[in-house]
Scaffold this motif. Structure first.
Motif, PDB file in Angstrom:
ATOM      1  N   ILE A 258       0.870  -1.175   0.000  1.00 22.82           N
ATOM      2  CA  ILE A 258       0.000   0.000   0.000  1.00 22.82           C
ATOM      3  C   ILE A 258       0.909   1.228   0.000  1.00 22.82           C
ATOM      4  N   TRP A 259       0.881   1.989  -1.077  1.00 26.02           N
ATOM      5  CA  TRP A 259       1.738   3.173  -1.190  1.00 26.02           C
ATOM      6  C   TRP A 259       3.177   2.835  -0.765  1.00 26.02           C
TER       7      TRP A 259
ATOM      8  N   SER B  38       2.313  -0.422  -9.786  1.00 24.61           N
ATOM      9  CA  SER B  38       1.774  -1.754  -9.548  1.00 24.61           C
ATOM     10  C   SER B  38       2.246  -2.766 -10.585  1.00 24.61           C
TER      11      SER B  38
ATOM     12  N   THR C 244       0.893  -5.829  -5.385  1.00 25.47           N
ATOM     13  CA  THR C 244       0.579  -4.684  -4.539  1.00 25.47           C
ATOM     14  C   THR C 244      -0.930  -4.524  -4.389  1.00 25.47           C
TER      15      THR C 244
ATOM     16  N   THR D  87      -2.175  -1.172  -3.736  1.00 28.46           N
ATOM     17  CA  THR D  87      -2.382   0.113  -4.412  1.00 28.46           C
ATOM     18  C   THR D  87      -1.183   0.433  -5.281  1.00 28.46           C
TER      19      THR D  87
END
Length: 136
Positions: A64-65, A125, A130, A132
């Motif tokens: 995430i990020w 991605s 992933t 995000t």
């Protein structure tokens, strides 16, 4: 290669998750060490760095990020290397060697985190598994 990137993220994040747990669970003991290094507000610094590592590592681990997570780890690692491991101030040869190793480890990990940031910010991605895409 997606699985290899995921395994690399897991292995990288595990180090920081363990350290974050130590910072948060043993804050008083670690604050004593931070105080011996001259850090102002040592308990706050220990708790803050624990949260920084925890959030950064979880973002990298979970996908995430990832770029933000890697940046948070760089923000932790560079000051830690300079403030907590100033080998250039040591006069005892053994202490100097130990601090130099810790300093170089933190700098190398910061380099790896910067590489993770650049790769995921650039490829998003497309690289690894992933949740995000990149934030940046």
């Amino acid at each position: 290669m997606d699985v290899v990137a995921l395994i690399g993220r897991i292995l990288f994040a595990l180090l920081f998750l363990g350290s974050a747990f130590g910072h948060l669970a043993k804050a008083d003991a670690m604050a004593g060490y931070a105080a011996s290094r001259g850090l102002p507000q040592p308990k706050l610094a220990v708790l803050g760095s624990g949260v920084l590592m925890l959030v950064g590592a979880l973002l990298v681990l979970l996908g995430i990020w990832i770029d933000l997570g890697a940046l948070l780890l760089v923000i932790f690692l560079i000051p830690t290397a300079v403030l907590m491991h100033p080998f250039w101030k040591e006069t005892d040869a053994m202490a100097k060697q130990n601090e130099m190793i810790a300093f170089q480890k933190d700098i190398a990990l910061a380099g790896a985190a910067l590489l993770i940031l650049a790769l995921y910010a650039g490829y998003g991605s497309e690289l690894g598994i992933t949740i995000t895409g990149p934030l940046f």
